[in-house]
Write a protein that holds these residues in place. Structure first.
Motif, PDB file in Angstrom:
ATOM      1  N   ALA A 156     166.818  11.911   8.327  1.00  0.00           N
ATOM      2  CA  ALA A 156     167.259  10.542   8.583  1.00  0.00           C
ATOM      3  C   ALA A 156     167.293   9.731   7.293  1.00  0.00           C
ATOM      4  CB  ALA A 156     166.339   9.882   9.601  1.00  0.00           C
ATOM      5  N   CYS A 157     166.277   9.901   6.477  1.00  0.00           N
ATOM      6  CA  CYS A 157     166.178   9.171   5.209  1.00  0.00           C
ATOM      7  C   CYS A 157     167.384   9.478   4.318  1.00  0.00           C
ATOM      8  CB  CYS A 157     164.883   9.567   4.508  1.00  0.00           C
ATOM      9  SG  CYS A 157     164.078   8.252   3.583  1.00  0.00           S
ATOM     10  N   CYS A 162     171.473   3.605   2.030  1.00  0.00           N
ATOM     11  CA  CYS A 162     170.959   3.146   0.735  1.00  0.00           C
ATOM     12  C   CYS A 162     169.591   3.778   0.553  1.00  0.00           C
ATOM     13  CB  CYS A 162     170.887   1.621   0.671  1.00  0.00           C
ATOM     14  SG  CYS A 162     169.695   0.855   1.784  1.00  0.00           S
ATOM     15  N   ASN A 163     168.951   3.527  -0.579  1.00  0.00           N
ATOM     16  CA  ASN A 163     167.573   3.975  -0.753  1.00  0.00           C
ATOM     17  C   ASN A 163     166.740   3.489   0.420  1.00  0.00           C
ATOM     18  OD1 ASN A 163     168.164   5.071  -3.322  1.00  0.00           O
ATOM     19  ND2 ASN A 163     167.729   3.122  -4.334  1.00  0.00           N
ATOM     20  N   SER A 164     165.743   4.283   0.819  1.00  0.00           N
ATOM     21  CA  SER A 164     165.015   3.911   2.028  1.00  0.00           C
ATOM     22  C   SER A 164     163.584   4.416   1.996  1.00  0.00           C
ATOM     23  CB  SER A 164     165.722   4.472   3.277  1.00  0.00           C
ATOM     24  OG  SER A 164     165.866   5.869   3.189  1.00  0.00           O
ATOM     25  N   ILE A 165     162.754   3.714   2.745  1.00  0.00           N
ATOM     26  CA  ILE A 165     161.432   4.207   3.118  1.00  0.00           C
ATOM     27  C   ILE A 165     161.316   4.061   4.629  1.00  0.00           C
ATOM     28  CG2 ILE A 165     160.458   1.986   2.364  1.00  0.00           C
ATOM     29  CD1 ILE A 165     157.699   3.367   2.316  1.00  0.00           C
ATOM     30  N   ASN A 175     154.857   8.272   5.314  1.00  0.00           N
ATOM     31  CA  ASN A 175     155.938   7.419   4.835  1.00  0.00           C
ATOM     32  C   ASN A 175     156.933   8.282   4.073  1.00  0.00           C
ATOM     33  OD1 ASN A 175     154.710   4.614   5.419  1.00  0.00           O
ATOM     34  ND2 ASN A 175     153.086   5.642   4.278  1.00  0.00           N
ATOM     35  N   THR A 176     158.199   8.217   4.460  1.00  0.00           N
ATOM     36  CA  THR A 176     159.231   9.071   3.868  1.00  0.00           C
ATOM     37  C   THR A 176     160.136   8.217   2.996  1.00  0.00           C
ATOM     38  OG1 THR A 176     159.171  10.415   5.877  1.00  0.00           O
ATOM     39  CG2 THR A 176     161.007  10.784   4.360  1.00  0.00           C
ATOM     40  N   ILE A 177     160.213   8.551   1.713  1.00  0.00           N
ATOM     41  CA  ILE A 177     160.891   7.719   0.712  1.00  0.00           C
ATOM     42  C   ILE A 177     162.056   8.488   0.106  1.00  0.00           C
ATOM     43  CG2 ILE A 177     160.602   6.448  -1.447  1.00  0.00           C
ATOM     44  CD1 ILE A 177     157.528   6.443  -0.764  1.00  0.00           C
ATOM     45  N   THR A 184     160.529  11.929  -1.239  1.00  0.00           N
ATOM     46  CA  THR A 184     159.101  12.214  -1.326  1.00  0.00           C
ATOM     47  C   THR A 184     158.407  11.625  -0.110  1.00  0.00           C
ATOM     48  OG1 THR A 184     158.715  10.174  -2.608  1.00  0.00           O
ATOM     49  CG2 THR A 184     159.085  12.226  -3.851  1.00  0.00           C
ATOM     50  N   THR A 185     157.174  12.037   0.121  1.00  0.00           N
ATOM     51  CA  THR A 185     156.398  11.474   1.218  1.00  0.00           C
ATOM     52  C   THR A 185     155.030  11.022   0.708  1.00  0.00           C
ATOM     53  OG1 THR A 185     155.509  13.640   1.869  1.00  0.00           O
ATOM     54  CG2 THR A 185     157.542  12.906   2.954  1.00  0.00           C
ATOM     55  N   ILE A 186     154.536   9.983   1.337  1.00  0.00           N
ATOM     56  CA  ILE A 186     153.183   9.497   1.072  1.00  0.00           C
ATOM     57  C   ILE A 186     152.497   9.342   2.414  1.00  0.00           C
ATOM     58  CG2 ILE A 186     151.775   7.594   0.202  1.00  0.00           C
ATOM     59  CD1 ILE A 186     154.008   6.959  -1.773  1.00  0.00           C
ATOM     60  N   LYS A 187     151.377  10.021   2.596  1.00  0.00           N
ATOM     61  CA  LYS A 187     150.651   9.931   3.858  1.00  0.00           C
ATOM     62  C   LYS A 187     149.455   9.011   3.703  1.00  0.00           C
ATOM     63  CE  LYS A 187     148.605  12.527   7.646  1.00  0.00           C
ATOM     64  NZ  LYS A 187     148.375  13.833   8.281  1.00  0.00           N
TER      65      LYS A 187
END
Length: 244
Positions: A156-157, A162-165, A175-177, A184-187
């Motif tokens: 989906a990202c 556009c750029n997204s989180i 969090n999917t960036i 990248t992802t940040i948990k």
């Protein structure tokens, strides 16, 4: 450093323009607020919405830009395709760098929009924006992809225009960036709390504030995720936030 929020008014102060201005001040930038709609709501119940006309929203934006040099803005509740198109026009006119919080439904349960406006975001505003910050539900509407897993969020990202989180409050804290095609992802650990109101507003406005202070997009996102998380953990937002 002067930034701008274009969003609705929450009289309880937990979301919308009032919350954005608090976040701007907390991070150390001066915030202007353009009102797109009035709402009657509190953190637990939504009552009604009264939109502002596109013409008057335009006059508000022009009045601020007449006196201040603004580079970075955030948008929140835009209510209708007509307002989205208007804001998109002003972003282009003033060469603004927009972070879009694609608000569609209030945390307290009310439908904040006139109709399904995902198509209008995709057609008008997202192609001219530097970032959008949808939660899982909003990302599904913007991308057309059902999101149940980390892999779904990545797909989906990549599809969002556009750029997204995609924020991870409803995806096990992941969090999917996506910045320029680099995903990248940040948990983050989820925090059990009833304070659900206004998280997305605080995240997007924090990102704008950090950008205005000279940080790059990835750094601004990371700092803002930490800002929101610490606010939840320490109860700094009063009745504000928990999941995004």
């Amino acid at each position: 450093m002067i930034v701008m929020s274009i969003a609705g008014v929450d009289p309880s102060g937990g979301a919308g323009v009032f919350a954005d201005l608090k976040t701007f001040q907390a991070i150390g930038v001066y915030g202007c607020g353009i009102v797109t709609a009035l709402t009657a709501q509190n953190p637990y119940k939504f009552f009604s919405t009264m939109p502002v006309s596109p013409e008057y929203i335009e006059e508000q934006i022009d009045s601020v830009m007449d006196s201040y040099e603004v580079e970075f803005i955030k948008t929140g509740m835009l209510y209708s395709p007509e307002i989205i198109e208007l804001v998109s026009k002003k972003v282009k006119e003033y060469r603004l760098k927009a972070v879009v919080d694609p608000v569609m439904v209030a945390t307290s349960g009310g439908d904040l929009t006139k109709e399904d406006i995902a198509d209008a975001f995709n057609k008008y505003l997202l192609p001219q924006s530097i970032l959008t910050t949808p939660n899982v539900s909003e990302a599904e509407k913007l991308s057309g992809i059902d999101i149940n897993t980390k892999e779904d969020a990545i797909k989906a990202c990549e599809k969002i225009r556009c750029n997204s989180i995609i924020t991870g409050g409803h995806l096990d804290g992941i969090n999917t960036i996506n910045i320029n095609g680099n995903v990248t992802t940040i948990k983050q650990k989820l925090i059990e709390t009833e304070n659900l109101h206004g998280t997305g507003c605080n995240l997007s406005s924090a990102i704008v504030a950090h950008l205005a202070k000279g940080n790059d997009l990835k750094t601004s996102i990371v700092k803002s995720l930490d800002y929101v998380y610490e606010g939840i953990k320490n109860g700094n937002y009063g009745t504000l936030i928990a999941k995004i």
